[in-house]
Design an enzyme around this catalytic site. Structure first.
Site, PDB file in Angstrom:
ATOM      1  N   GLN A   1       7.433   3.873   3.692  1.00 45.05           N
ATOM      2  CA  GLN A   1       6.157   3.233   3.683  1.00 45.05           C
ATOM      3  C   GLN A   1       5.982   2.033   4.581  1.00 45.05           C
ATOM      4  OE1 GLN A   1       3.807   5.410   1.254  1.00 45.05           O
ATOM      5  NE2 GLN A   1       2.164   4.838   2.768  1.00 45.05           N
TER       6      GLN A   1
ATOM      7  N   LYS B   1       5.160   1.618  -3.406  1.00 42.35           N
ATOM      8  CA  LYS B   1       4.934   2.996  -3.797  1.00 42.35           C
ATOM      9  C   LYS B   1       5.131   3.065  -5.452  1.00 42.35           C
ATOM     10  CE  LYS B   1       4.660   7.468  -2.571  1.00 42.35           C
ATOM     11  NZ  LYS B   1       4.012   8.034  -1.277  1.00 42.35           N
TER      12      LYS B   1
ATOM     13  N   GLY C   1      -3.001   8.391  -3.929  1.00 41.15           N
ATOM     14  CA  GLY C   1      -2.344   9.605  -4.549  1.00 41.15           C
ATOM     15  C   GLY C   1      -0.950   9.852  -3.768  1.00 41.15           C
ATOM     16  N   ASP C   2      -0.238  10.693  -4.147  1.00 41.57           N
ATOM     17  CA  ASP C   2       0.729  11.509  -3.703  1.00 41.57           C
ATOM     18  C   ASP C   2       1.092  12.658  -4.590  1.00 41.57           C
ATOM     19  OD1 ASP C   2       3.301  10.848  -1.876  1.00 41.57           O
ATOM     20  OD2 ASP C   2       4.334  11.682  -3.537  1.00 41.57           O
TER      21      ASP C   2
ATOM     22  N   SER D   1      -6.850   5.691   4.234  1.00 45.51           N
ATOM     23  CA  SER D   1      -6.920   4.728   3.025  1.00 45.51           C
ATOM     24  C   SER D   1      -7.419   3.374   3.424  1.00 45.51           C
ATOM     25  CB  SER D   1      -5.574   4.832   2.365  1.00 45.51           C
ATOM     26  OG  SER D   1      -5.346   6.020   1.301  1.00 45.51           O
TER      27      SER D   1
ATOM     28  N   LYS E   1       0.876  -1.279  -0.177  1.00 40.59           N
ATOM     29  CA  LYS E   1      -0.018  -0.174   0.083  1.00 40.59           C
ATOM     30  C   LYS E   1       0.722   1.271  -0.072  1.00 40.59           C
ATOM     31  CE  LYS E   1      -3.754   2.189   0.869  1.00 40.59           C
ATOM     32  NZ  LYS E   1      -3.722   2.858  -0.784  1.00 40.59           N
TER      33      LYS E   1
ATOM     34  N   LYS F   1       5.821   3.367   8.054  1.00 38.71           N
ATOM     35  CA  LYS F   1       4.635   4.012   8.586  1.00 38.71           C
ATOM     36  C   LYS F   1       3.447   3.305   8.259  1.00 38.71           C
ATOM     37  CE  LYS F   1       4.420   7.273   5.397  1.00 38.71           C
ATOM     38  NZ  LYS F   1       4.339   8.539   4.462  1.00 38.71           N
TER      39      LYS F   1
END
Ligand code: NDP
Length: 458
Positions: free
Chosen positions: A120, A135, A174-175, A390, A99, A123
């Site tokens: 990530q 990512k 998104g980013d 998310s 994710k 996180k």
């Protein structure tokens, strides 16, 4: 780069870092992220060094499970064929489906994709939700592209990406450069090719087709929930403080919104060209109009408020950091704050820095800030509210339900408080004072390493 590992006592850890630098020598952002995480893990590594060594845990942790790289051809409005690079890094799936967001920006390369995917992993572990680290993105530049060009690019990107994702496999979001519009086009193409309505395959969707209330606000709001908790733990009240926020995209805007709700006066915001400064506090409605509706430059703020000032970036230190504030919130991009800027922030009397962006401080900068008693809310913990919400969107999609804004926002707030507590507990356990960066890395590593060891050598 090697000076950074000189203080490490564990031979195993030192070797892993040295080898990683050698193997990834051309990937400077990835090396930076590796060093930042690995050097803070030493107290845990020393407790369990033999096991980690025997099972090559660190060597496996820093090697992505998979990197997909592909070509993205698309037609511009003049009928000319354009070609971009596309990526998806599926770094670690030990605690759940990969994710992490998609970034569309000309600076995107494999190093940036790997650093973001690596961050990530930790996180996502901190959110307490079952999601692994990934990512993706492209070196496509959405600036100055027409809506039709954006759509054709997204369709071509998804035509390849769809082979590699799924709600139980890998769930992008998104980013930078990827917001609700892009997610809509990506989802449409996915649905057309798969001929199935798998809403949980992407997050950050529009509310009319499976999106979650509070997802848009989540990263910024979450950052401020974390900041409030961190300040409270250090007997500091948010009310009446001043702040500056770098960036004016999704994260920056909703950080500003929540900061204002907490009684903080936001003096300045920026984009990649420069910053606007308003001593009476930024009027966020204007920023939303400029960035969310007109997709224009922050300088246009002067058209709405001629009393404000605009400073163009002209030196290595982005103009916004010349403005004194109690709280500094970098919400734009990586390496926004280098050592020189960190020194400026300390001499300006900054109380706290909250990383809304991923790795906005260089390693030297973050260490300097921590050494000089600035409270730092590290990105992988403080900006985890976006990915956490998310995951809440995925839950709602699976349950075919939708929660109210208040309900989702409350869950987000609780998640952020829990993340702060994990960081603080690790700081207490390992005697780290207020080094929440080390606390976050350690708390996340413990969870991921346990899952990896349990699943064998894969
Ligand atoms: P947006 O695209 O919405 O906004 C990005 C902002 O950063 C814009 O104001 C942009 O200015 C500025 N910016 C981009 N590149 C640079 C640069 N090289 N120098 C200075 N400013 C720059 O992205 P987001 O708000 O979504 O993301 C911002 C940061 O937050 C990123 O680091 C992202 O990884 C991180 N993040 C985002 C999450 C999310 O939910 N969206 C979740 C967690 C982290 P300009 O318009 O001039 O390019």
């Amino acid at each position: 780069m090697s000076t950074y590992v000189e203080s490490i006592k564990s031979e195993y850890l030192k070797n892993v870092i040295d080898n990683a630098i050698e193997k990834n020598i051309n990937e400077k952002e990835f090396i930076q992220a590796l060093q930042e995480v690995l050097t803070t893990l030493e107290p845990v590594i020393l407790q369990n060094e033999d096991t980690y060594k025997k099972y090559a845990l660190l060597e496996r942790l820093i090697e992505p499970e998979r990197i997909i790289s592909f070509r993205v051809p698309w037609l511009d409005d003049n009928g000319k064929v354009q070609v971009n690079k596309g990526y998806r890094v599926q770094f670690n799936g030990s605690i759940g489906p990969y994710k992490g967001g998609l970034r569309f920006n000309p600076t995107v390369n494999q190093s940036i994709m790997k650093f973001l995917a690596f961050e990530q992993i930790f996180k996502n572990a901190l959110t307490g939700l079952p999601i692994g680290g990934g990512k993706g993105g492209s070196d496509f530049d959405p600036k100055d592209k027409s809506d039709m060009e954006i759509m054709r690019f997204c369709q071509s990107f998804m035509t390849e990406l769809q082979r590699h994702i799924g709600q139980d496999v890998d769930v992008p979001a998104g980013d930078i450069g990827v917001g609700a519009r892009e997610i809509g086009y990506l989802f449409g193409q996915f649905r057309k090719i798969r001929n199935a309505y798998e809403a949980g395959v992407l997050t950050g969707k529009g509310l009319s087709y499976g999106g979650s209330l509070a997802r848009k606000e989540a990263t910024g709001y979450g950052l401020m929930y974390f900041m409030k908790e961190m300040l409270k733990a250090n007997n500091i009240d948010t009310n009446g403080k001043t702040a500056i926020i770098s960036g004016s995209g999704n994260v920056a805007i909703y950080t500003c919104e929540k900061a204002k709700q907490m009684g903080i006066k936001v003096l300045a915001m920026s984009d990649s060209n420069g910053c606007i400064y308003n001593e009476n506090g930024i009027d966020l409605d204007y920023i939303k109009e400029i960035k969310e509706v007109r997709r224009s430059r922050i300088k246009d703020y002067l058209n709405y408020n001629p009393i404000a000032k605009y400073f163009e970036n002209s030196s290595e230190i982005p103009a916004i950091y010349n403005i004194k504030a109690d709280i500094v919130l970098p919400c734009a991009t990586q390496n926004d704050i280098n050592l020189e800027t960190a020194k400026l922030l300390v001499s300006n009397g900054t109380i706290a820095v909250g990383e809304g962006a991923n790795m906005p401080c260089t390693n030297e900068a973050i260490n300097y800030l921590i050494e000089n008693k600035v409270l730092v809310a590290p990105g992988k913990a403080a900006n985890a509210g976006g990915v956490a919400t998310s995951a809440l969107e995925m839950s709602q999609n699976s349950m075919r339900t939708s929660w109210s804004f208040e309900e989702t926002d409350k869950k987000l707030e609780n998640i952020m408080i829990n993340i702060f507590n994990q960081c603080q507990n690790a700081c207490r356990e390992y005697n780290l004072g207020t080094n929440y960066l080390a606390g976050a890395n350690i708390a996340a590593f413990k969870k991921v390493s346990e899952a990896m060891l349990a699943q064998g050598i894969i």
